[in-house]
Motif scaffolding. Structure first.
Motif, PDB file in Angstrom:
ATOM      1  N   GLY A  61       4.339 -12.653  -0.657  1.00  0.00           N
ATOM      2  CA  GLY A  61       4.421 -11.216  -0.899  1.00  0.00           C
ATOM      3  C   GLY A  61       3.042 -10.590  -0.986  1.00  0.00           C
ATOM      4  N   VAL A  62       2.957  -9.398  -1.578  1.00  0.00           N
ATOM      5  CA  VAL A  62       1.695  -8.683  -1.757  1.00  0.00           C
ATOM      6  C   VAL A  62       1.681  -8.161  -3.193  1.00  0.00           C
ATOM      7  CG1 VAL A  62       0.231  -6.791  -0.951  1.00  0.00           C
ATOM      8  CG2 VAL A  62       1.753  -7.961   0.667  1.00  0.00           C
ATOM      9  N   TRP A  93      -2.282  -5.707   4.494  1.00  0.00           N
ATOM     10  CA  TRP A  93      -1.142  -6.629   4.414  1.00  0.00           C
ATOM     11  C   TRP A  93      -0.219  -6.401   5.595  1.00  0.00           C
ATOM     12  CZ3 TRP A  93       3.743  -4.478   4.119  1.00  0.00           C
ATOM     13  CH2 TRP A  93       3.826  -3.131   3.708  1.00  0.00           C
ATOM     14  N   GLU A 127       7.119  -8.005 -13.540  1.00  0.00           N
ATOM     15  CA  GLU A 127       6.168  -7.471 -12.566  1.00  0.00           C
ATOM     16  C   GLU A 127       6.902  -6.396 -11.761  1.00  0.00           C
ATOM     17  OE1 GLU A 127       3.069  -6.648 -11.509  1.00  0.00           O
ATOM     18  OE2 GLU A 127       2.641  -8.641 -12.308  1.00  0.00           O
ATOM     19  N   SER A 128       6.227  -5.264 -11.524  1.00  0.00           N
ATOM     20  CA  SER A 128       6.880  -4.220 -10.723  1.00  0.00           C
ATOM     21  C   SER A 128       6.313  -4.232  -9.319  1.00  0.00           C
ATOM     22  CB  SER A 128       6.664  -2.859 -11.369  1.00  0.00           C
ATOM     23  OG  SER A 128       5.298  -2.550 -11.399  1.00  0.00           O
ATOM     24  N   GLN A 168       5.133 -11.778   3.918  1.00  0.00           N
ATOM     25  CA  GLN A 168       4.002 -12.587   4.369  1.00  0.00           C
ATOM     26  C   GLN A 168       4.391 -13.999   4.815  1.00  0.00           C
ATOM     27  OE1 GLN A 168       0.842 -11.149   4.688  1.00  0.00           O
ATOM     28  NE2 GLN A 168       1.875  -9.255   4.104  1.00  0.00           N
ATOM     29  N   ARG A 173      -3.962  -2.911 -14.915  1.00  0.00           N
ATOM     30  CA  ARG A 173      -3.011  -3.251 -15.979  1.00  0.00           C
ATOM     31  C   ARG A 173      -3.808  -3.468 -17.258  1.00  0.00           C
ATOM     32  NH1 ARG A 173       2.056  -4.583 -12.794  1.00  0.00           N
ATOM     33  NH2 ARG A 173       1.365  -3.393 -10.999  1.00  0.00           N
ATOM     34  N   ASN A 188       5.878  -1.833  -5.909  1.00  0.00           N
ATOM     35  CA  ASN A 188       5.922  -0.418  -5.550  1.00  0.00           C
ATOM     36  C   ASN A 188       6.641  -0.127  -4.239  1.00  0.00           C
ATOM     37  OD1 ASN A 188       4.439   0.342  -7.807  1.00  0.00           O
ATOM     38  ND2 ASN A 188       2.496  -0.037  -6.781  1.00  0.00           N
ATOM     39  N   ASN A 189       6.745  -1.115  -3.384  1.00  0.00           N
ATOM     40  CA  ASN A 189       7.313  -0.853  -2.064  1.00  0.00           C
ATOM     41  C   ASN A 189       8.843  -0.788  -2.119  1.00  0.00           C
ATOM     42  OD1 ASN A 189       7.257  -0.300   0.642  1.00  0.00           O
ATOM     43  ND2 ASN A 189       6.121  -2.144   1.197  1.00  0.00           N
ATOM     44  N   THR A 190       9.412  -0.274  -1.027  1.00  0.00           N
ATOM     45  CA  THR A 190      10.863  -0.205  -0.894  1.00  0.00           C
ATOM     46  C   THR A 190      11.298  -1.256   0.110  1.00  0.00           C
ATOM     47  OG1 THR A 190      10.705   2.176  -1.102  1.00  0.00           O
ATOM     48  CG2 THR A 190      12.785   1.301  -0.258  1.00  0.00           C
ATOM     49  N   SER A 249      -2.674 -13.889   4.748  1.00  0.00           N
ATOM     50  CA  SER A 249      -1.852 -13.159   3.790  1.00  0.00           C
ATOM     51  C   SER A 249      -2.770 -12.706   2.670  1.00  0.00           C
ATOM     52  CB  SER A 249      -0.773 -14.066   3.202  1.00  0.00           C
ATOM     53  OG  SER A 249       0.057 -14.559   4.225  1.00  0.00           O
ATOM     54  N   CYS A 260       6.275  -7.727   5.160  1.00  0.00           N
ATOM     55  CA  CYS A 260       6.159  -7.481   3.724  1.00  0.00           C
ATOM     56  C   CYS A 260       5.994  -8.773   2.913  1.00  0.00           C
ATOM     57  CB  CYS A 260       7.387  -6.731   3.228  1.00  0.00           C
ATOM     58  SG  CYS A 260       7.489  -5.068   3.938  1.00  0.00           S
ATOM     59  N   GLY A 302       6.005   6.221  -7.771  1.00  0.00           N
ATOM     60  CA  GLY A 302       6.679   5.781  -6.559  1.00  0.00           C
ATOM     61  C   GLY A 302       5.831   4.752  -5.857  1.00  0.00           C
ATOM     62  N   GLN A 303       5.984   4.633  -4.540  1.00  0.00           N
ATOM     63  CA  GLN A 303       5.306   3.502  -3.882  1.00  0.00           C
ATOM     64  C   GLN A 303       3.804   3.671  -3.733  1.00  0.00           C
ATOM     65  OE1 GLN A 303       6.314   3.454   0.675  1.00  0.00           O
ATOM     66  NE2 GLN A 303       8.187   3.755  -0.432  1.00  0.00           N
ATOM     67  N   ASP A 342       3.182 -16.815   4.079  1.00  0.00           N
ATOM     68  CA  ASP A 342       3.253 -17.834   3.032  1.00  0.00           C
ATOM     69  C   ASP A 342       4.331 -17.524   1.997  1.00  0.00           C
ATOM     70  OD1 ASP A 342       2.118 -15.679   1.760  1.00  0.00           O
ATOM     71  OD2 ASP A 342       0.283 -16.717   1.129  1.00  0.00           O
ATOM     72  N   HIS A 378       1.823  -6.438  -6.508  1.00  0.00           N
ATOM     73  CA  HIS A 378       2.248  -5.095  -6.924  1.00  0.00           C
ATOM     74  C   HIS A 378       3.012  -4.320  -5.859  1.00  0.00           C
ATOM     75  CE1 HIS A 378      -0.190  -6.193 -10.113  1.00  0.00           C
ATOM     76  NE2 HIS A 378      -1.310  -5.614  -9.769  1.00  0.00           N
ATOM     77  N   LEU A 379       3.170  -4.898  -4.681  1.00  0.00           N
ATOM     78  CA  LEU A 379       3.765  -4.124  -3.587  1.00  0.00           C
ATOM     79  C   LEU A 379       5.071  -4.767  -3.126  1.00  0.00           C
ATOM     80  CD1 LEU A 379       2.584  -1.613  -2.224  1.00  0.00           C
ATOM     81  CD2 LEU A 379       1.700  -3.100  -0.441  1.00  0.00           C
ATOM     82  N   ASN A 380       4.982  -6.000  -2.678  1.00  0.00           N
ATOM     83  CA  ASN A 380       6.153  -6.700  -2.146  1.00  0.00           C
ATOM     84  C   ASN A 380       6.346  -8.007  -2.906  1.00  0.00           C
ATOM     85  OD1 ASN A 380       6.340  -4.728  -0.047  1.00  0.00           O
ATOM     86  ND2 ASN A 380       4.727  -5.811   1.049  1.00  0.00           N
ATOM     87  N   ASP A 428      14.069   5.079   3.812  1.00  0.00           N
ATOM     88  CA  ASP A 428      12.695   4.604   3.833  1.00  0.00           C
ATOM     89  C   ASP A 428      12.575   3.222   4.473  1.00  0.00           C
ATOM     90  OD1 ASP A 428       9.978   4.735   3.251  1.00  0.00           O
ATOM     91  OD2 ASP A 428      10.218   3.920   1.226  1.00  0.00           O
TER      92      ASP A 428
END
Lengths: 432, 153
Positions: free
Chosen positions: B67-68, A354, B105-106, B62, A80, B108-110, A395, B60, A155-156, B64, B70-72, A185
């Motif tokens: 999350g993760v 993860w 914040e974005s 977690q 970023r 990436n996951n679905t 985590s 996804c 995308g992801q 705690d 940028h992902l979840n 998905d």
């Protein structure tokens, strides 16, 4: 093909053994970097005997891939933008190994960065730029990059990792915008699309010209396919070919509990290193590799049950690691600072998992795989550990640092970037 | 590392498996309808909610709730999770979520839709998420989930 099992996810016994054996039998001229002093705590890393480490810089921003110039300056691609800059140049004016002059360029976040033929190449998640360098490998015009590729999909798996060959081609990862090409998905029991349309414009490596402007995906060539997502990649100068690290699919248990246990889902599928020759297909989404059975297994989305094999047309991995470790950096070491066994071998930065919960997470280390004549020869070792600062990561958010990019310095030092806190590590070898 | 032959590795893998906690028994979403006694205490709700969380959300979001990056998205400390708009939360679980920025914040996951969960399971897991880690908010009831599900159909 010789299959090698790597069980990095296991006991500390392996790791401690690697400390005993690594660097035990080398009789090399050691190019000791004058004036470079390792940090007293080796930057918090655990390394084989004879190696030490220092932090070149800290808290510079989420550092993805990195490259080091012949003069020892480091270009860092930030995930970023920080203070308006997406690429940093770290300069050490005192020669003590610490960056004391940090400047920036580029107003985009992203992952890819590399230097070739007098240009610095850098990518956002949708475009690839290049900057002309002067004789000291400094960017001549900070504000006027040439846009060589544009309009790439995201995308992801958005990272556009990049590498060049020796014929002025640039290779760009185009990650799958899906986990396993299900109709829905990541959904319980959802079947795979047949054929998988994601393969048409993603899930592969595209080859472009390194010096044509404004290319789009249509101007590129789909060089390798069936690759779900590649973040770490490198051009192997010995074999003159592309090597990539694939991130395997997630959620075997969550989406297919009738076929996979949580433990199997944590360990599978393998994270694979592939050698990609033009036209190669690594098999995603139809199959995944299982390093325990040593087989290409039909994906449950396409009728698999964890045992049925598939992928007759898919290549085998060169090396297979346990699941979800997230290999984000790959570097073939060509330097002379490290002992002989490291020459031409592969360093892999595992960002850390993860998708192994409720089991503890794994990865968060740099692994070394020895190579001979362009093929792996012998077992891999956890080379640099301790990035997470924890004995066990439950985590990923708990990890203090997460290794991502790798680069080799002109003296043969190995640099590792961290995209959690933005630490840049330098690993050196001074012998016993 | 030459001495570390593959079979040794395998043995170590197996050994490490044995030291792991016993595998959780799979709750088949459609069959495991837990009927909540009207006077069931919060503790029981949270236990049931945790069971759903471990199976459906943990991978996804977690353990705690962090999350993760940028992902979840994180659930711990998330304004939406502890917010007043329970319908929004119920919709997220029923319909899934993708490509929405949260606090600039974005992710990436679905997030897949989870319509296979019962009204009670969704109520329990959301109550759990609203009352775990640092979160503290009112419970979600099965009747509230039922009402939202009816609207969506």
């Amino acid at each position: 093909m010789k299959k090698i099992i790597h069980c990095l996810s296991v006991t500390l016994a392996i790791i401690s053994l690697s400390y005993l054996t690594a660097g035990a039998s080398d009789s090399l001229k050691v190019t000791t970097p004058a004036g470079i002093v390792a940090d007293a705590d080796n930057a918090g890393l655990k390394l084989p005997n004879g190696f030490s480490a220092l932090k070149v810089a800290e808290n510079v921003g989420k550092s993805r891939h990195i490259v080091v110039t012949a003069q020892g300056d480091i270009y860092v691609k930030l995930d970023r933008v920080v203070n308006g800059k997406g690429v940093l140049r770290l300069h050490d004016s005192k020669g003590n190994g610490k960056a004391d002059n940090i400047t920036g360029l580029g107003n985009y976040g992203g992952t890819g960065i590399t230097i070739k033929n007098g240009y610095l190449y850098a990518s956002s998640n949708t475009e690839v730029f290049r900057y002309k360098l002067n004789a000291k490998n400094e960017v001549i015009n900070l504000d006027a990059p040439e846009k060589i590729i544009t309009g790439l999909g995201t995308g992801q798996h958005p990272s556009k990792s990049i590498v060049l060959d020796n014929e002025n081609h640039i290779y760009v990862n185009q990650g799958a915008y899906s986990n396993s090409c299900q109709e829905q998905d990541r959904t319980l029991g959802s079947k795979g699309k047949m054929p998988c349309p994601v393969l048409n414009d993603a899930a592969g490596i595209w080859q472009y010209s390194a010096d044509k402007l404004n290319q789009t995906q249509a101007d590129g060539v789909r060089y390798g396919t069936g690759l779900r997502n590649v973040v770490g990649l490198d051009w192997n100068q010995q074999t003159n070919s592309l090597f990539v690290m694939q991130h395997g699919r997630d959620q075997l248990f969550q989406n297919w509990p009738e076929f996979f246990t949580e433990k199997q889902s944590a360990e599978l599928p393998s994270e694979c290193m592939y050698e990609i020759k033009k036209g190669a297909n690594a098999g995603w989404p139809y199959i995944f590799y299982d390093h325990i059975q040593h087989k290409k297994i039909l994906a449950p989305e396409y009728g698999g049950d964890g045992k049925k094999e598939g992928g007759k047309d898919a290549i085998d991995p060169v090396v297979a690691f346990p699941g979800h470790l997230a290999p984000d950096g790959l570097l073939f070491y060509t330097g002379s600072m490290f002992p002989a066994k490291y020459k031409n071998g592969a360093f892999i930065a595992f960002h850390g998992s993860w998708n192994r919960a409720p089991l503890p997470q794994e990865g968060y280390y740099v692994v070394f795989v020895p190579f001979k004549n362009g093929k792996p020869s012998g077992d891999s070792e956890v080379f640099a550990n301790g990035f997470s600062g924890l004995a066990q990561v439950n985590s990923p958010g708990e990890a203090k640092h997460r290794p991502c990019g790798l680069a080799q310095g002109p003296d043969g030092s190995l640099y590792v970037s961290d995209d959690a806190k933005g630490t840049i590590y330098r690993i050196i070898y001074k012998g016993k | 590392m030459k001495q570390l032959i593959p079979s040794l590795c395998l043995i170590l893998v197996l050994m490490s498996f044995q030291t792991q906690p016993k595998k959780q028994v799979l709750i088949k979403p459609k069959t495991a309808v837990v009927t909540a006694a009207p006077a069931a205490g919060m503790k029981a709700v949270l236990l049931r909610g945790k069971a759903v969380y471990l199976q459906q959300c943990l991978a996804c979001h977690q353990a705690d709730g962090g999350g993760v990056a940028h992902l979840n998205a994180p659930l711990n400390g998330a304004a939406a999770v502890v917010g007043k708009d329970k319908e929004k939360l119920i919709r997220i679980v029923l319909k899934g979520m993708k490509g929405v920025d949260i606090d600039d914040e974005s992710y990436n996951n679905t997030m897949a839709p989870h319509p296979e969960l019962t009204d009670q399971q969704i109520a329990d897991v959301l109550t759990y998420a609203r009352n775990s880690w640092t979160n503290k908010a009112s419970a979600v009831s099965a009747a509230e989930v039922k009402a939202v599900r009816a609207k969506i159909k």
